[in-house]
Design a protein around this motif. Structure first.
Motif, PDB file in Angstrom:
ATOM      1  N   ARG A 121      55.924  31.316  82.995  1.00  0.00           N
ATOM      2  CA  ARG A 121      57.196  30.614  83.123  1.00  0.00           C
ATOM      3  C   ARG A 121      57.913  30.505  81.778  1.00  0.00           C
ATOM      4  N   LEU A 122      57.168  30.342  80.700  1.00  0.00           N
ATOM      5  CA  LEU A 122      57.797  30.287  79.382  1.00  0.00           C
ATOM      6  C   LEU A 122      58.440  31.630  79.026  1.00  0.00           C
ATOM      7  N   VAL A 123      57.753  32.715  79.344  1.00  0.00           N
ATOM      8  CA  VAL A 123      58.325  34.039  79.112  1.00  0.00           C
ATOM      9  C   VAL A 123      59.605  34.200  79.927  1.00  0.00           C
ATOM     10  N   ALA A 124      59.561  33.757  81.190  1.00  0.00           N
ATOM     11  CA  ALA A 124      60.749  33.847  82.044  1.00  0.00           C
ATOM     12  C   ALA A 124      61.903  33.016  81.490  1.00  0.00           C
ATOM     13  N   ALA A 125      61.565  31.947  80.744  1.00  0.00           N
ATOM     14  CA  ALA A 125      62.591  31.091  80.143  1.00  0.00           C
ATOM     15  C   ALA A 125      63.105  31.645  78.818  1.00  0.00           C
ATOM     16  N   GLY A 126      62.562  32.786  78.372  1.00  0.00           N
ATOM     17  CA  GLY A 126      63.060  33.429  77.159  1.00  0.00           C
ATOM     18  C   GLY A 126      62.224  33.215  75.916  1.00  0.00           C
ATOM     19  N   PHE A 127      61.047  32.606  76.055  1.00  0.00           N
ATOM     20  CA  PHE A 127      60.187  32.373  74.896  1.00  0.00           C
ATOM     21  C   PHE A 127      59.184  33.520  74.739  1.00  0.00           C
ATOM     22  N   GLU A 128      58.734  33.726  73.513  1.00  0.00           N
ATOM     23  CA  GLU A 128      57.646  34.665  73.251  1.00  0.00           C
ATOM     24  C   GLU A 128      56.346  33.896  73.428  1.00  0.00           C
ATOM     25  N   ALA A 129      55.744  34.020  74.590  1.00  0.00           N
ATOM     26  CA  ALA A 129      54.565  33.217  74.916  1.00  0.00           C
ATOM     27  C   ALA A 129      53.431  34.120  75.382  1.00  0.00           C
ATOM     28  N   LYS A 130      52.214  33.696  75.098  1.00  0.00           N
ATOM     29  CA  LYS A 130      51.047  34.439  75.568  1.00  0.00           C
ATOM     30  C   LYS A 130      49.955  33.448  75.958  1.00  0.00           C
ATOM     31  N   ALA A 131      49.128  33.857  76.911  1.00  0.00           N
ATOM     32  CA  ALA A 131      48.015  33.030  77.361  1.00  0.00           C
ATOM     33  C   ALA A 131      46.731  33.482  76.665  1.00  0.00           C
ATOM     34  N   MET A 132      45.949  32.508  76.229  1.00  0.00           N
ATOM     35  CA  MET A 132      44.643  32.774  75.655  1.00  0.00           C
ATOM     36  C   MET A 132      43.642  31.836  76.316  1.00  0.00           C
ATOM     37  N   HIS A 133      42.374  32.258  76.362  1.00  0.00           N
ATOM     38  CA  HIS A 133      41.359  31.485  77.078  1.00  0.00           C
ATOM     39  C   HIS A 133      40.132  31.303  76.182  1.00  0.00           C
ATOM     40  N   ARG A 134      40.038  30.114  75.609  1.00  0.00           N
ATOM     41  CA  ARG A 134      38.998  29.880  74.605  1.00  0.00           C
ATOM     42  C   ARG A 134      37.592  29.926  75.160  1.00  0.00           C
ATOM     43  N   ASP A 135      37.379  29.348  76.334  1.00  0.00           N
ATOM     44  CA  ASP A 135      36.017  29.154  76.826  1.00  0.00           C
ATOM     45  C   ASP A 135      35.681  30.014  78.033  1.00  0.00           C
ATOM     46  N   LEU A 136      36.571  30.897  78.409  1.00  0.00           N
ATOM     47  CA  LEU A 136      36.301  31.763  79.549  1.00  0.00           C
ATOM     48  C   LEU A 136      35.111  32.680  79.236  1.00  0.00           C
ATOM     49  N   GLY A 137      34.124  32.699  80.107  1.00  0.00           N
ATOM     50  CA  GLY A 137      32.937  33.489  79.897  1.00  0.00           C
ATOM     51  C   GLY A 137      31.761  32.732  79.304  1.00  0.00           C
ATOM     52  N   ARG A 138      31.983  31.458  78.932  1.00  0.00           N
ATOM     53  CA  ARG A 138      30.895  30.687  78.337  1.00  0.00           C
ATOM     54  C   ARG A 138      29.922  30.170  79.388  1.00  0.00           C
ATOM     55  N   GLU A 139      30.395  30.032  80.614  1.00  0.00           N
ATOM     56  CA  GLU A 139      29.491  29.530  81.674  1.00  0.00           C
ATOM     57  C   GLU A 139      28.701  30.660  82.315  1.00  0.00           C
TER      58      GLU A 139
ATOM     59  N   LEU B 195      60.396  31.734  68.215  1.00  0.00           N
ATOM     60  CA  LEU B 195      59.261  30.835  68.356  1.00  0.00           C
ATOM     61  C   LEU B 195      58.140  31.545  69.108  1.00  0.00           C
ATOM     62  N   LYS B 196      56.946  31.468  68.564  1.00  0.00           N
ATOM     63  CA  LYS B 196      55.766  32.059  69.197  1.00  0.00           C
ATOM     64  C   LYS B 196      54.951  30.925  69.822  1.00  0.00           C
ATOM     65  N   VAL B 197      54.777  30.975  71.132  1.00  0.00           N
ATOM     66  CA  VAL B 197      54.056  29.931  71.853  1.00  0.00           C
ATOM     67  C   VAL B 197      52.725  30.495  72.348  1.00  0.00           C
ATOM     68  N   THR B 198      51.642  29.831  72.002  1.00  0.00           N
ATOM     69  CA  THR B 198      50.326  30.172  72.527  1.00  0.00           C
ATOM     70  C   THR B 198      49.919  29.091  73.514  1.00  0.00           C
ATOM     71  N   VAL B 199      49.610  29.504  74.735  1.00  0.00           N
ATOM     72  CA  VAL B 199      49.116  28.577  75.751  1.00  0.00           C
ATOM     73  C   VAL B 199      47.623  28.853  75.892  1.00  0.00           C
ATOM     74  N   LEU B 200      46.816  27.873  75.561  1.00  0.00           N
ATOM     75  CA  LEU B 200      45.362  28.055  75.429  1.00  0.00           C
ATOM     76  C   LEU B 200      44.620  27.238  76.472  1.00  0.00           C
ATOM     77  N   SER B 201      43.813  27.898  77.296  1.00  0.00           N
ATOM     78  CA  SER B 201      42.948  27.156  78.207  1.00  0.00           C
ATOM     79  C   SER B 201      41.653  26.793  77.481  1.00  0.00           C
ATOM     80  N   PHE B 202      41.048  25.684  77.892  1.00  0.00           N
ATOM     81  CA  PHE B 202      39.788  25.264  77.273  1.00  0.00           C
ATOM     82  C   PHE B 202      39.024  24.357  78.232  1.00  0.00           C
TER      83      PHE B 202
END
Length: 294
Positions: free
Chosen positions: A276-294, A172-179
């Motif tokens: 924490r998801l990676v530590a739990a054994g998932f393939e997870a990555k963080a992405m940031h949709r709006d970082l830099g827009r301000e 399972l590929k998990v994307t954690v996205l800030s916005f």
């Protein structure tokens, strides 16, 4: 050696790409081709099994295949549900749906100076509305929905590469996205959490110009009352759902974490949730949709 024993241990998957006109199907197809997929565009669904058999015979059963199917297929399009339910020669099948808002799609189609295939004598927007009705059920059944409204060509190809760059993987590929809520909620999120219950570092002068990826902001956000409790309660939900996705054969999960502007709280919490998801054994990555827009 028997024919069964000679079968390869794995078969290449079949990726079916569909979605709204102007949402980026051709871009996705080109990236899949670059990733080594045998790609066929605008293929009537009823012919997909024939393509799979031809590829099996000429390129081998491990060769991954991608087909682009859309409303240009006319009456053939209605058979796609049946074909997906039946499967293709024992290959794993992934349905990808590309979407965007009507406003974005109209702007793209007008820039391309092309009419919509369902527009007939009406407006471009009429064609889009008809297409949404035709595709509504497929969108709901899709394994991966990508909202391309805020993505440029390079960002879309990155999303496709991240999803299909390792075709043999079933993890399972998990994307954690800030916005930022002020820029709109991501429409392709499976789960969404609101971090506006935490104090905003924006109001602290020494933190205002930093982001949630900086240690001082991240430490501040994670130390606020309620932050730790939220993480301790939310992570078991995500890991439980993730395990269920794996049991059901789903390969993608997208978790959206929001705050006002997508700069401080959501970024810090997104990084921590992905860790924490990676530590739990998932393939997870963080992405940031709006970082830099301000």
């Amino acid at each position: 050696m028997s024919e069964t024993a000679a079968e390869p241990p794995t078969r290449g998957e079949v990726v079916v790409v569909t979605g709204m006109t102007g949402a980026g199907r051709s871009t996705a197809a080109k990236e899949l081709e670059d990733l080594g997929y045998y790609v066929v565009d605008n293929l009537p669904p009823s012919l997909v099994p024939d393509v799979v058999r031809l590829v099996d015979g000429s390129l081998g059963k491990r060769q991954p295949i991608a087909v682009v199917v859309d409303v240009r297929s006319g009456s053939f399009f209605a058979s796609l549900h049946t074909q997906l339910a039946q499967g293709f020669e024992g290959r794993r099948t992934t349905l990808v749906f590309l979407d965007a808002s009507d406003e974005v799609l109209v702007r793209r189609q007008e820039a391309a100076r092309r009419p919509h295939p369902l527009q007939a004598s009406g407006r471009l927007l009429d064609g889009l509305h008809r297409e949404r009705r035709v595709l509504a059920d497929l969108r709901g059944d899709a394994d991966l929905v990508i909202d391309t409204g805020a993505l440029n060509v390079h960002q879309l190809t990155d999303r496709i590469a991240a999803a299909f760059g390792t075709p043999g993987s079933t993890q399972l590929k998990v994307t954690v996205l800030s916005f930022g809520f002020k820029y709109g909620i991501p429409v392709d999120a499976d789960y969404l959490a609101d971090m506006r219950f935490l104090p905003n570092p924006f109001w602290i002068p020494e933190l205002r110009d930093h982001t949630g990826r900086d240690n001082d902001v991240a430490d501040y956000v994670r130390s606020r009352p309620g932050a730790g409790e939220f993480l301790d309660a939310y992570l078991p939900v995500l890991t439980g759902v993730g395990a269920g996705y794996v049991r059901e054969g789903k390969r993608f999960m997208r978790v959206a974490i929001g705050c006002t502007g997508g700069k401080h709280r959501s970024v810090a919490m997104t990084e921590e949730i992905a860790r924490r998801l990676v530590a739990a054994g998932f393939e997870a990555k963080a992405m940031h949709r709006d970082l830099g827009r301000e």
